[in-house]
Motif scaffolding. Sequence first.
Motif, mmCIF file in Angstrom:
data_model
loop_
_atom_site.group_PDB
_atom_site.id
_atom_site.type_symbol
_atom_site.label_atom_id
_atom_site.label_comp_id
_atom_site.label_asym_id
_atom_site.label_seq_id
_atom_site.Cartn_x
_atom_site.Cartn_y
_atom_site.Cartn_z
ATOM 1 N N LEU A 234 0.750 -1.205 0.056
ATOM 2 C CA LEU A 234 -0.033 0.082 -0.063
ATOM 3 C C LEU A 234 0.819 1.196 0.140
ATOM 4 N N GLY A 235 0.838 1.949 -1.096
ATOM 5 C CA GLY A 235 1.642 3.102 -1.381
ATOM 6 C C GLY A 235 2.931 2.714 -2.250
ATOM 7 N N SER A 236 3.324 3.783 -3.129
ATOM 8 C CA SER A 236 4.136 3.449 -4.055
ATOM 9 C C SER A 236 5.440 4.770 -4.428
ATOM 10 N N GLY A 237 5.326 5.334 -3.033
ATOM 11 C CA GLY A 237 6.337 6.621 -2.654
ATOM 12 C C GLY A 237 7.818 5.901 -2.300
ATOM 13 N N PHE A 238 8.682 6.890 -1.595
ATOM 14 C CA PHE A 238 9.911 6.698 -1.392
ATOM 15 C C PHE A 238 10.062 5.423 -0.604
ATOM 16 N N ILE A 239 9.212 5.311 0.578
ATOM 17 C CA ILE A 239 9.270 4.356 1.226
ATOM 18 C C ILE A 239 9.080 2.914 0.815
ATOM 19 N N ALA A 240 8.100 3.059 -0.086
ATOM 20 C CA ALA A 240 7.719 1.632 -0.563
ATOM 21 C C ALA A 240 8.768 1.224 -1.403
ATOM 22 N N ASP A 241 9.601 2.316 -2.351
ATOM 23 C CA ASP A 241 10.583 1.821 -3.116
ATOM 24 C C ASP A 241 11.744 0.818 -2.105
ATOM 25 N N PHE A 242 12.044 1.632 -0.872
ATOM 26 C CA PHE A 242 12.961 0.979 -0.215
ATOM 27 C C PHE A 242 12.357 -0.300 0.240
ATOM 28 N N GLU B 258 -1.972 7.032 -10.467
ATOM 29 C CA GLU B 258 -1.855 6.034 -11.414
ATOM 30 C C GLU B 258 -0.385 6.124 -12.077
ATOM 31 N N ASP B 259 0.173 7.513 -12.411
ATOM 32 C CA ASP B 259 1.481 7.402 -12.858
ATOM 33 C C ASP B 259 2.406 6.836 -12.162
ATOM 34 N N ASN B 260 2.328 7.092 -10.763
ATOM 35 C CA ASN B 260 3.327 6.300 -9.798
ATOM 36 C C ASN B 260 2.998 4.793 -9.816
ATOM 37 N N LEU B 261 2.022 4.493 -9.866
ATOM 38 C CA LEU B 261 1.546 3.177 -10.085
ATOM 39 C C LEU B 261 2.634 2.356 -11.197
ATOM 40 N N VAL C 127 -3.141 -12.073 -1.987
ATOM 41 C CA VAL C 127 -2.408 -11.566 -1.113
ATOM 42 C C VAL C 127 -2.450 -12.351 0.375
ATOM 43 N N GLU C 128 -1.143 -12.543 0.598
ATOM 44 C CA GLU C 128 -0.803 -13.260 2.004
ATOM 45 C C GLU C 128 -0.470 -12.419 3.314
ATOM 46 N N ALA C 129 -0.124 -11.206 2.674
ATOM 47 C CA ALA C 129 0.163 -10.131 3.747
ATOM 48 C C ALA C 129 0.114 -8.807 3.396
ATOM 49 N N VAL C 130 -0.119 -7.785 4.238
ATOM 50 C CA VAL C 130 -0.031 -6.285 3.627
ATOM 51 C C VAL C 130 0.926 -5.700 4.372
ATOM 52 N N VAL C 131 1.369 -4.923 3.486
ATOM 53 C CA VAL C 131 2.666 -3.838 3.956
ATOM 54 C C VAL C 131 1.914 -2.357 3.769
ATOM 55 N N ILE C 132 1.992 -1.741 4.696
ATOM 56 C CA ILE C 132 1.533 -0.115 4.839
ATOM 57 C C ILE C 132 2.526 0.671 4.812
ATOM 58 N N ALA C 133 2.683 1.244 3.539
ATOM 59 C CA ALA C 133 3.734 2.258 3.164
ATOM 60 C C ALA C 133 3.000 3.714 2.776
ATOM 61 N N LEU C 134 2.074 4.054 3.572
ATOM 62 C CA LEU C 134 1.328 5.014 3.162
ATOM 63 C C LEU C 134 1.445 6.316 4.008
ATOM 64 N N PRO C 135 0.888 7.544 3.943
ATOM 65 C CA PRO C 135 1.035 8.592 4.815
ATOM 66 C C PRO C 135 0.198 8.356 5.901
ATOM 67 N N ASN C 136 0.891 8.857 7.093
ATOM 68 C CA ASN C 136 0.330 8.527 8.282
ATOM 69 C C ASN C 136 -1.208 8.718 8.578
ATOM 70 N N HIS C 137 -1.933 9.669 8.025
ATOM 71 C CA HIS C 137 -3.425 9.545 8.324
ATOM 72 C C HIS C 137 -3.917 8.440 7.381
ATOM 73 N N LEU C 138 -3.516 7.577 6.937
ATOM 74 C CA LEU C 138 -4.161 6.262 6.374
ATOM 75 C C LEU C 138 -3.656 5.032 7.054
#
Length: 399
Positions: free
Chosen positions: A6-14, A36-39, A64-75
Amino acid sequence: MKLAMLGSGFIADFYTGALHGQRNRDRVHVVQSRSEDNLKSFCQRWNVPKWTTSMQEAIEDPEVEAVVIALPNHLHLEATLLAAKAGKPVLCTKPLGRNADEARQMLEAVEEAGIFHGYLEDLVYTPKTLKAVEAVQKGALGRILWARSRETHPGPHSDWFWTKSISGGGAILDLACHCIEIGRHYIGKDIKPVEVMCWADTLVKPIDAEDHAIGLVRYETGAVAQFEVSWAFRGGMDLRDEVCGTEGTIWNNHFLRTGFEMFTSGGKDGYVAEKAESNAGWLFPVGDEVNDLGYNHMFTDILTALENGTAPLETFYDGYVVNAIMDAALKSAQTKTWEPVDLAVWRGQELGGVQQHFTDYDADHYLVKEEVMPGGQTKIILKEKATGRMVQRVVNPQD
């Protein structure tokens, strides 16, 4: 293991770099993001087969067997509630919530659903930190008295960090969460944090939250953990830790001074290391950034625990405790006084308040200090228990 990112930004890349590179058999199966562009670019970069703009669709994907949250804090809370409803193991980036109340709701949701949960606090998993904590736990430093952790850099990458209503705060929420949890590992995660004194201010950035802070967290053993954070430090990212005990000291430098230094009159590749501000002049590259920042060890520990049905080193409970300490820090910055840490859920030791520890020399004296003098004599400073009077004894080598 097939994962939803969940998320496609800086931390999702790491995170994806670590997942695809270290254990290798784990793969991001679907990525979710608002853009969509990031995706599309993310999927191409990491060879991810599926993408969606729907958080629920990504979580409920039957493969999907597990979920990784790499989203902004409010989500974070929303994503956790959806994962709990779907009965999927969930791993969440730091900080767990924007405050202790959100973090507690997340903790209750995963525990009531009976699902596995891991708190993605990468900096307690750096190779240096893991080795230092092992030395501390084996007693190499004696009783821990003081820990200090510093994270400073020119500021985060995305706009949402700078918006208090979305992020929940400034440099404390973003950086002190790392420092606080590092301090807990050195002092002992079962040792209760009692109170916090914090200075925080907005010195440089035109934002509603703090861009600098220094705090002291006092624990029941009497130990103090200090954090120093900044969103306006120039020169890259400074990650340093110190821990002192009755029998020794450890200093760790994780980023700016790692033994890798390079000069160039003009680099061709624009990326040197996270938060680096230049690609010319004297540079301080990091040998293996994903590994040195702890991501490899973090995912190896957490996903291995998930497979084995055991608890990882970091869980949502740890994230909740960190949020409670940060709440006290933010309050202290306003009141200018020590503020208690409000922990509605505490699962560690109960010592009954801050303890004092003195070393007995004999039945009538405490030992203050013992040292060998230049002439070879041993000088011993003692305190009489009955009177409080200081006395000294000198023992000659021939005695």
